[in-house]
Scaffold this motif. Structure first.
Motif, PDB file in Angstrom:
ATOM      1  N   ARG A 146      42.798  48.474  45.806  1.00  0.00           N
ATOM      2  CA  ARG A 146      42.462  47.319  44.970  1.00  0.00           C
ATOM      3  C   ARG A 146      43.181  46.058  45.416  1.00  0.00           C
ATOM      4  N   LYS A 147      44.382  46.178  45.943  1.00  0.00           N
ATOM      5  CA  LYS A 147      45.086  44.984  46.414  1.00  0.00           C
ATOM      6  C   LYS A 147      44.364  44.371  47.605  1.00  0.00           C
ATOM      7  N   ALA A 148      43.909  45.209  48.518  1.00  0.00           N
ATOM      8  CA  ALA A 148      43.168  44.712  49.675  1.00  0.00           C
ATOM      9  C   ALA A 148      41.717  44.391  49.311  1.00  0.00           C
ATOM     10  N   GLY A 149      41.238  44.967  48.192  1.00  0.00           N
ATOM     11  CA  GLY A 149      39.855  44.736  47.773  1.00  0.00           C
ATOM     12  C   GLY A 149      38.847  45.539  48.578  1.00  0.00           C
ATOM     13  N   ARG A 155      31.492  48.106  42.038  1.00  0.00           N
ATOM     14  CA  ARG A 155      31.439  47.790  40.609  1.00  0.00           C
ATOM     15  C   ARG A 155      32.102  48.859  39.753  1.00  0.00           C
ATOM     16  N   MET A 156      32.027  50.111  40.195  1.00  0.00           N
ATOM     17  CA  MET A 156      32.634  51.205  39.444  1.00  0.00           C
ATOM     18  C   MET A 156      34.158  51.150  39.449  1.00  0.00           C
ATOM     19  N   PHE A 157      34.743  50.681  40.549  1.00  0.00           N
ATOM     20  CA  PHE A 157      36.177  50.855  40.747  1.00  0.00           C
ATOM     21  C   PHE A 157      36.980  49.559  40.839  1.00  0.00           C
ATOM     22  N   PHE A 158      36.316  48.413  40.818  1.00  0.00           N
ATOM     23  CA  PHE A 158      37.030  47.145  40.890  1.00  0.00           C
ATOM     24  C   PHE A 158      36.673  46.280  39.686  1.00  0.00           C
ATOM     25  N   ASP A 159      37.560  45.326  39.387  1.00  0.00           N
ATOM     26  CA  ASP A 159      37.331  44.366  38.290  1.00  0.00           C
ATOM     27  C   ASP A 159      37.044  45.102  36.989  1.00  0.00           C
ATOM     28  N   LEU A 160      37.875  46.087  36.680  1.00  0.00           N
ATOM     29  CA  LEU A 160      37.659  46.894  35.479  1.00  0.00           C
ATOM     30  C   LEU A 160      38.282  46.268  34.237  1.00  0.00           C
ATOM     31  N   ALA A 161      39.284  45.455  34.399  1.00  0.00           N
ATOM     32  CA  ALA A 161      39.861  44.725  33.273  1.00  0.00           C
ATOM     33  C   ALA A 161      39.244  43.331  33.242  1.00  0.00           C
ATOM     34  N   PRO A 162      38.762  42.895  32.087  1.00  0.00           N
ATOM     35  CA  PRO A 162      38.173  41.551  32.025  1.00  0.00           C
ATOM     36  C   PRO A 162      39.193  40.486  32.414  1.00  0.00           C
ATOM     37  N   PRO A 163      38.746  39.359  32.968  1.00  0.00           N
ATOM     38  CA  PRO A 163      39.677  38.262  33.256  1.00  0.00           C
ATOM     39  C   PRO A 163      40.413  37.831  31.987  1.00  0.00           C
ATOM     40  N   VAL A 164      41.595  37.296  32.171  1.00  0.00           N
ATOM     41  CA  VAL A 164      42.437  36.967  31.010  1.00  0.00           C
ATOM     42  C   VAL A 164      41.792  35.919  30.114  1.00  0.00           C
ATOM     43  N   ASP A 165      40.876  35.103  30.668  1.00  0.00           N
ATOM     44  CA  ASP A 165      40.243  34.064  29.865  1.00  0.00           C
ATOM     45  C   ASP A 165      38.849  34.453  29.382  1.00  0.00           C
ATOM     46  N   ALA A 166      38.502  35.743  29.491  1.00  0.00           N
ATOM     47  CA  ALA A 166      37.177  36.176  29.053  1.00  0.00           C
ATOM     48  C   ALA A 166      37.017  35.988  27.546  1.00  0.00           C
ATOM     49  N   ASN A 167      35.852  35.564  27.122  1.00  0.00           N
ATOM     50  CA  ASN A 167      35.555  35.501  25.693  1.00  0.00           C
ATOM     51  C   ASN A 167      35.471  36.913  25.131  1.00  0.00           C
ATOM     52  N   LEU A 223      30.412  54.988  54.234  1.00  0.00           N
ATOM     53  CA  LEU A 223      30.316  53.570  53.886  1.00  0.00           C
ATOM     54  C   LEU A 223      31.702  52.965  53.746  1.00  0.00           C
ATOM     55  N   THR A 224      31.833  51.710  54.123  1.00  0.00           N
ATOM     56  CA  THR A 224      33.024  50.928  53.829  1.00  0.00           C
ATOM     57  C   THR A 224      32.570  49.596  53.248  1.00  0.00           C
ATOM     58  N   GLY A 225      33.455  48.928  52.528  1.00  0.00           N
ATOM     59  CA  GLY A 225      33.032  47.652  51.968  1.00  0.00           C
ATOM     60  C   GLY A 225      34.103  46.969  51.157  1.00  0.00           C
ATOM     61  N   ASP A 226      33.704  45.817  50.631  1.00  0.00           N
ATOM     62  CA  ASP A 226      34.559  45.012  49.763  1.00  0.00           C
ATOM     63  C   ASP A 226      33.653  44.173  48.871  1.00  0.00           C
ATOM     64  N   ARG A 227      34.244  43.157  48.237  1.00  0.00           N
ATOM     65  CA  ARG A 227      33.475  42.325  47.312  1.00  0.00           C
ATOM     66  C   ARG A 227      32.283  41.650  47.982  1.00  0.00           C
ATOM     67  N   GLY A 286      26.702  51.264  47.910  1.00  0.00           N
ATOM     68  CA  GLY A 286      28.036  50.796  48.257  1.00  0.00           C
ATOM     69  C   GLY A 286      28.533  49.726  47.307  1.00  0.00           C
ATOM     70  N   GLN A 287      27.687  48.774  46.970  1.00  0.00           N
ATOM     71  CA  GLN A 287      28.097  47.728  46.026  1.00  0.00           C
ATOM     72  C   GLN A 287      28.273  48.274  44.623  1.00  0.00           C
ATOM     73  N   ASP A 288      27.505  49.317  44.276  1.00  0.00           N
ATOM     74  CA  ASP A 288      27.728  49.966  42.982  1.00  0.00           C
ATOM     75  C   ASP A 288      29.078  50.679  42.952  1.00  0.00           C
ATOM     76  N   ILE A 289      29.494  51.261  44.076  1.00  0.00           N
ATOM     77  CA  ILE A 289      30.830  51.850  44.158  1.00  0.00           C
ATOM     78  C   ILE A 289      31.886  50.785  43.857  1.00  0.00           C
TER      79      ILE A 289
END
Length: 224
Positions: free
Chosen positions: A81-84, A133-145, A101-105, A128-131
């Motif tokens: 997750r640090k490397a994305g 979505r499953m494992f990254f950005d799981l916590a909403p941003p701090v300013d999310a409504n 498969l390999t990938g990032d954002r 690959g992009q669904d992978i």
């Protein structure tokens, strides 16, 4: 990041046992408890802290597509997750590699795939992009409504909607809505706490563009 050969080839002897009888029709969720005046910002922060920066998981995976036979694979996923970045290898019951498969954002790269799957290259790239979505950005941003309801906390961050609930309060649902239904929709089940980190033992991803579903049942998980 490279999946270790020992991981890729030590697994096959167990593959048949892992894939046999893995699924009914996805997972069930018990009734959600009523929330007791949760602090939505604290929920975000606590959940983010419980996510491992790097991990390797071994999973039984079913890929369901309309008008086609289901594809059952044994998957090994590495996430940084640090490397994305992520890497996933899918194998059949005999341990033969079906795709890598390999990938990032920014996208997915197909390192290898058997010819029948390469004919579905766009679907492989989408998975690959669904992978991601499953494992990254799981916590909403701090300013999310957010909106606190009786059994869930609903966060909105741009197009992405997150729903948290349960006890402890964890991410249950993450999706992006489209005009004719969800563009994609991922649900998380059966969280376990392992080595101080939270990890869902069941994941279901529905892709509204290609109309397939990916069902993941975790078998082993290790933080790196």
């Amino acid at each position: 990041m490279t999946i270790q050969p020992s991981l890729r080839f030590a697994i096959p002897s167990f593959a048949l046992a892992l894939l046999a009888g893995c699924y009914s029709d996805a997972f069930t969720r018990p009734p959600l408890p009523v929330l007791d005046r949760p602090n939505a910002r604290t929920v975000q922060a606590d959940f983010a802290v419980m996510q491992a920066d790097k991990f390797t998981s071994t999973d039984s995976v079913i890929i369901k597509a309309p008008f086609r036979d289901d594809l059952a694979v044994l998957g090994v996923v590495q996430v940084d997750r640090k490397a994305g970045t992520f890497e996933v290898v899918g194998m059949n019951q005999m341990g033969l590699e079906l795709f890598h498969l390999t990938g990032d954002r920014n996208g997915t790269n197909i390192q290898s795939a058997i010819p029948p799957l390469m004919e579905q290259k766009l679907v492989l790239l989408s998975i690959g992009q669904d992978i991601y979505r499953m494992f990254f950005d799981l916590a909403p941003p701090v300013d999310a409504n957010f909106e606190v309801k009786s059994t869930i906390i609903r966060y909105e961050a741009g197009d992405v909607i997150y729903e948290f609930g349960g006890k402890p309060i964890v991410l249950l649902d993450k999706h992006v809505q489209g005009f004719f239904g969800d563009k994609w929709h991922v649900r998380f089940y059966d969280y376990a706490e392992i080595a101080g980190h939270l990890y869902p033992r069941g994941i279901v991803m529905d892709n509204g563009h290609y109309h397939y579903q990916v069902v993941i049942k975790n078998r082993d998980w290790q933080s790196d």
